[in-house]
Design a protein around this motif. Sequence first.
Motif, PDB file in Angstrom:
ATOM      1  N   THR A  90       0.807  -1.224   0.000  1.00  0.00           N
ATOM      2  CA  THR A  90       0.000   0.000   0.000  1.00  0.00           C
ATOM      3  C   THR A  90       0.837   1.269   0.000  1.00  0.00           C
ATOM      4  N   ILE A  91       1.988   1.262   0.672  1.00  0.00           N
ATOM      5  CA  ILE A  91       2.788   2.492   0.751  1.00  0.00           C
ATOM      6  C   ILE A  91       3.276   2.939  -0.620  1.00  0.00           C
ATOM      7  N   PRO A  92       3.987   2.101  -1.396  1.00  0.00           N
ATOM      8  CA  PRO A  92       4.434   2.576  -2.708  1.00  0.00           C
ATOM      9  C   PRO A  92       3.284   2.883  -3.660  1.00  0.00           C
ATOM     10  N   THR A 223       9.471  16.214   0.370  1.00  0.00           N
ATOM     11  CA  THR A 223       8.052  15.881   0.490  1.00  0.00           C
ATOM     12  C   THR A 223       7.842  14.377   0.449  1.00  0.00           C
ATOM     13  N   THR A 224       8.599  13.697  -0.395  1.00  0.00           N
ATOM     14  CA  THR A 224       8.491  12.246  -0.480  1.00  0.00           C
ATOM     15  C   THR A 224       8.876  11.594   0.840  1.00  0.00           C
ATOM     16  N   LEU A 225       9.921  12.093   1.466  1.00  0.00           N
ATOM     17  CA  LEU A 225      10.331  11.562   2.761  1.00  0.00           C
ATOM     18  C   LEU A 225       9.232  11.765   3.795  1.00  0.00           C
ATOM     19  N   PHE A 226       8.643  12.944   3.825  1.00  0.00           N
ATOM     20  CA  PHE A 226       7.556  13.226   4.757  1.00  0.00           C
ATOM     21  C   PHE A 226       6.355  12.315   4.501  1.00  0.00           C
ATOM     22  N   VAL A 227       5.997  12.148   3.236  1.00  0.00           N
ATOM     23  CA  VAL A 227       4.848  11.311   2.886  1.00  0.00           C
ATOM     24  C   VAL A 227       5.107   9.850   3.230  1.00  0.00           C
ATOM     25  N   ILE A 229       7.037   8.623   5.598  1.00  0.00           N
ATOM     26  CA  ILE A 229       6.956   8.430   7.049  1.00  0.00           C
ATOM     27  C   ILE A 229       5.496   8.368   7.499  1.00  0.00           C
ATOM     28  N   ASN A 230       4.675   9.266   6.988  1.00  0.00           N
ATOM     29  CA  ASN A 230       3.258   9.259   7.362  1.00  0.00           C
ATOM     30  C   ASN A 230       2.540   8.025   6.824  1.00  0.00           C
ATOM     31  N   ALA A 231       2.882   7.609   5.610  1.00  0.00           N
ATOM     32  CA  ALA A 231       2.260   6.407   5.051  1.00  0.00           C
ATOM     33  C   ALA A 231       2.643   5.171   5.849  1.00  0.00           C
ATOM     34  N   SER A 232       3.879   5.123   6.334  1.00  0.00           N
ATOM     35  CA  SER A 232       4.311   3.986   7.144  1.00  0.00           C
ATOM     36  C   SER A 232       3.537   3.923   8.455  1.00  0.00           C
ATOM     37  N   MET A 233       3.358   5.072   9.109  1.00  0.00           N
ATOM     38  CA  MET A 233       2.588   5.082  10.355  1.00  0.00           C
ATOM     39  C   MET A 233       1.136   4.690  10.110  1.00  0.00           C
ATOM     40  N   ALA A 287      12.340   1.867  13.711  1.00  0.00           N
ATOM     41  CA  ALA A 287      13.342   1.324  12.795  1.00  0.00           C
ATOM     42  C   ALA A 287      13.038   1.719  11.356  1.00  0.00           C
ATOM     43  N   ILE A 288      11.767   1.687  10.964  1.00  0.00           N
ATOM     44  CA  ILE A 288      11.396   2.075   9.598  1.00  0.00           C
ATOM     45  C   ILE A 288      11.685   3.553   9.360  1.00  0.00           C
ATOM     46  N   ALA A 289      11.329   4.396  10.332  1.00  0.00           N
ATOM     47  CA  ALA A 289      11.586   5.831  10.185  1.00  0.00           C
ATOM     48  C   ALA A 289      13.084   6.115  10.098  1.00  0.00           C
ATOM     49  N   LEU A 290      13.876   5.469  10.943  1.00  0.00           N
ATOM     50  CA  LEU A 290      15.329   5.678  10.918  1.00  0.00           C
ATOM     51  C   LEU A 290      15.922   5.219   9.599  1.00  0.00           C
TER      52      LEU A 290
END
Length: 303
Positions: A90-92, A223-227, A229-233, A287-290
């Motif tokens: 779902t994230i990608p 923006t991709t990095l921000f998105v 991280i939010n998509a992972s959460m 771990a995913i965010a890091l």
Amino acid sequence: MSTLTDSVTPYRPRYWSLQLSGYLLILPALSFLLLFTHYPAVATLWQSLFSAARNHHPARFVGLENYRALLNDDIFLRSLQNNLLYAAITIPLAVALALLMALAVNRRLRGNGLVRAAFFLPSLLPMIAIANLWLFFYTPQLGLLNQLLAWFSLPAVNWLGDPATALGCLMVVSVWREAGFFMIFYLAALQQIDPRLAEAAAIEGASRRYFFRRVQWPLLMPTTLFVLINASMNAFRIVDQVIAMTSGGPDNSSSLLLFYIYRTAFSFWDRPAAAAMTGLLLLLLAAIALLKFRLLDKRAHYQ
């Protein structure tokens, strides 16, 4: 030397006064952050070290026993596996679709505002309403998808009752809902790019694909990095959609991690086990965010 010291000394009270004023200004927000974020996390980790209080027997300290028990919990391992697969798909898909939609509406076309609103509308609907809408699509025999299959003389599919398709149906709903929300961030980032860059690229004869790959995509990396991280959460905190559509079935094929934590805590009343799973979930998200920060932050070009 004394003259220099005398000139610096009067500024020290003002410096500490400004520091105190700054901390007082952030104190309300900091209090809420500590009370509703950090304290629950620490309390949950502490509770995971105790056994459950049952049959008038008080809880006792068991250390890491709850964490070791999770390794033998087949439903927990199945929920974790489902959640990792859910996130990996779902994230990608949501991020790629959001970027494509942002590129499509970042043009001066008639009716562009209506198209943007249509893309963004699913993210404004409550999850219960979205779940009931998609339940109509997935309903056996009478659902819209099975009606379309009947037009082509294809057999009906029990979309939410088949272990092979239940999790995929949840993924479709999540991508449909989240892509429009992430589109807003990409659209805002695209509109911040200097239009003279596009004019210069057009003068040089660069194609739109080449301009996107060499100019827009690097500038969109923050923006991709921000998105991401939010998509992972979002991928690891989904629970209401599972409750409304599948309740984790059939045969735990659509059970996700947070849903199993919720059921363990409030259906089985085993809160220490749920606390242990929550601790592992927090560790996984950290771990995913890091990992994403280490891989993508070096490639981000901040304007």
